[in-house]
Write an enzyme that holds these catalytic residues in place. Structure first.
Site, PDB file in Angstrom:
ATOM      1  CB  SER A  13      -0.974  -0.008   1.182  1.00 14.03           C
ATOM      2  OG  SER A  13      -2.181  -0.582   0.730  1.00 14.03           O
ATOM      3  CG  ASP A  61       4.831   5.258 -12.624  1.00 15.53           C
ATOM      4  OD1 ASP A  61       5.598   4.050 -12.789  1.00 15.53           O
ATOM      5  OD2 ASP A  61       3.614   5.363 -12.580  1.00 15.53           O
ATOM      6  CE  LYS A  75      -5.726  -2.961   0.802  1.00 12.41           C
ATOM      7  NZ  LYS A  75      -5.820  -1.349   0.299  1.00 12.41           N
TER       8      LYS A  75
END
Length: 512
Positions: free
Chosen positions: A324, A335, A349
């Site tokens: 998470s 990214d 998750k």
């Protein structure tokens, strides 16, 4: 609105402060919303079905063989509504509600383990560092089969937590089933007040800074930035930085955004969420250093010491226990090409839960959306794939931990064919295996991170040690089979049987 993401554990009834929470197996992203009113405005209540429920309620209350209170019946009915929902949606009774709040504050009583469920029994997701459980040698992946001699089969997680919680200095015995061990293990533990130290940092060789985040709490981002500003005391800034998120089950969303903000440029997207209701659709961007530091000193000199955080080469260490909030940070830095991710694929998750208050000390934790990395990728089920895969140790991945995909009723990712998901190799954990210290001299993945920062060769594992580990595992399996009574006698050999007959003198053996 105060937004948070929480780990897999469980704090003065401050429902307004519990907001967004992201966790591993038993947590998620939580946000306090007026969902009840929204639902009622959207569709009329099913009055006929509710009347049927009322009839059943009255029948049980009036005629069941044992008396039941209205509160017990209502609580059980609410819990039943969650039976077929995803594993991160749950009814938070007073104990669970208090537990969740305590975890986000960084302190609670107990043993120091975060648990999920497997085969109807509690399963250790992660032992918390420097707690009774971690010091005793309890490992991620252990199945708790008995608590004080009582079986845990079909015991709810809330009930399991209640049994393991208690006054500090009181004793408890856990019976553990561990992969690679043919016999159960017993641990005699002494409960303690658990204070989770969220951030630890130090300088390594070659002027590389190391920071470990064990869990994302209210002050995690500020503490991280403060510690990193203090390590920068030499004539020049550190040449590299390792951010260790291994076995970090998650925490507060605001902390995940704050941590990411320390390393990303202003205006960069950190994470977005998408769901059915408009309030679930949000984008979260980099915060200013002043807001990250909060009440800490934010004068010009302090902020100038943080400039190196935006440019220093970074390695983020992750593993299957990174969930998470950890995945949000790793995904954002990956990214934006701000860090190289090294280790193993993360937990996976990627769902969002909302905390809906029912009273001062109870509520619902309901899945309402999915979250996405800056590139628009959902990590639900898939997790974050490292740029460089490196095994847990030089001997390979010695044990396999449960992931989101292993949980019953988990939400599917429409872009993933779970039948073709590649699983990590499971070599079977050695009985002599001892958990290495994260950030220690025997930390194989950390050594590979340092190799990467220095431009040296990074290896996934040591092939010779992997072969030796496999050979040792096969030898152990063979020894277990040879010790089995069924293996000691040929199939065509009849066991020796003594026969007796009853006589006035008592039992006398019958000669063959």
């Amino acid at each position: 609105m105060n937004l948070k993401i929480m780990g897999m554990c469980m704090s003065t009834r401050r429902i307004g402060s519990i907001g967004l929470v992201a966790a591993g197996a038993v947590g998620g992203i939580l946000i306090s919303l007026g969902i009840t009113a929204v639902a009622q405005r959207g569709e009329p209540l099913p009055l006929r079905e509710l009347q049927q429920f009322a009839n059943v309620f009255a029948a049980i209350k009036n005629t069941y063989v044992e008396p039941l209170t209205d509160q017990a019946l209502v609580n059980n009915a609410i819990k039943g509504l969650f039976t077929d929902l995803d594993p991160h949606s749950a009814y938070l009774d007073a104990d669970a509600f208090k537990e969740m709040e305590a975890m986000t504050q960084g302190g609670f009583g107990g043993l120091g383990i975060e648990i999920g469920s497997e085969d109807g029994m509690p399963k250790v997701i992660s032992p918390i560092e420097d707690t009774p459980a971690a010091r005793a040698g309890i490992l991620a992946g252990d199945i708790i089969t008995h608590i004080n001699g009582k079986p845990t089969k079909d015991l709810s997680l809330n009930d399991a937590v209640k049994q393991m919680r208690g006054e500090p200095k009181t004793s408890i015995k856990l019976t553990i089933r561990r992969a690679g061990r043919d016999k159960p293990l017993e641990f005699n533990l002494v409960r303690d007040v658990i204070k989770v130290r969220s951030v630890r940092s130090k300088m390594l060789n070659d002027n590389v800074a190391y920071v470990r985040i064990a869990q994302f709490q209210e002050r995690t981002a500020a503490d991280l930035v403060k510690q990193l500003s203090e390590v920068n005391k030499g004539p020049g800034a550190p040449k590299g930085l390792v951010i260790d998120l291994r076995n970090d089950p998650g925490g507060l969303l605001e902390s995940a955004i704050g941590v990411s903000s320390a390393f990303l440029d202003s205006g960069a997207l950190v994470v977005s969420t998408k769901g059915r209701i408009p309030s679930s659709n949000r984008e979260y961007y980099v915060k200013s250093m002043q807001s990250v530091l909060g009440e800490l000193d934010t004068d010009a000199d302090v902020l100038k010491k943080l400039d190196w955080l935006k440019t220093v080469p970074i390695v983020v260490l992750v593993n299957v226990g990174s969930a998470s909030a950890s995945e949000i940070v790793a995904g954002a830095l990956q990214d934006h090409k701000r860090a190289t991710i090294i280790g193993n694929r993360t937990f996976g998750k990627g769902s969002v839960q909302s905390v809906v208050p029912l009273s001062e000390d109870s509520g619902l934790k309901l899945t309402t959306a999915l979250y996405y990395t800056p590139s628009g990728t959902s990590i639900q089920v898939t997790g974050v794939q490292p740029d460089v895969v490196v095994d847990d140790t030089a001997q390979g991945n010695l044990f396999r931990l449960p992931r989101e995909v292993d949980l019953k009723r988990h939400l599917v990712n429409s872009k993933v064919d779970e039948n073709t998901e590649e699983e990590q190799p499971d070599l079977g954990m050695s009985p002599e295996f001892k958990m290495f210290e994260f950030g220690g001299d025997d930390d194989f993945q950390l050594q590979q991170a340092l190799n990467h920062l220095a431009g040296r060769t990074v290896i996934k594992n040591d092939p010779a040690k992997v072969a030796a580990a496999k050979e040792a595992a096969a030898k152990r399996e063979k020894e277990v089979e040879s010790d089995s009574p069924e293996k000691k006698s040929p199939l065509n050999q009849q066991p020796s049987v003594e026969r007796f007959r009853i006589t006035p003198k008592g039992l006398e053996p019958v000669k063959p």
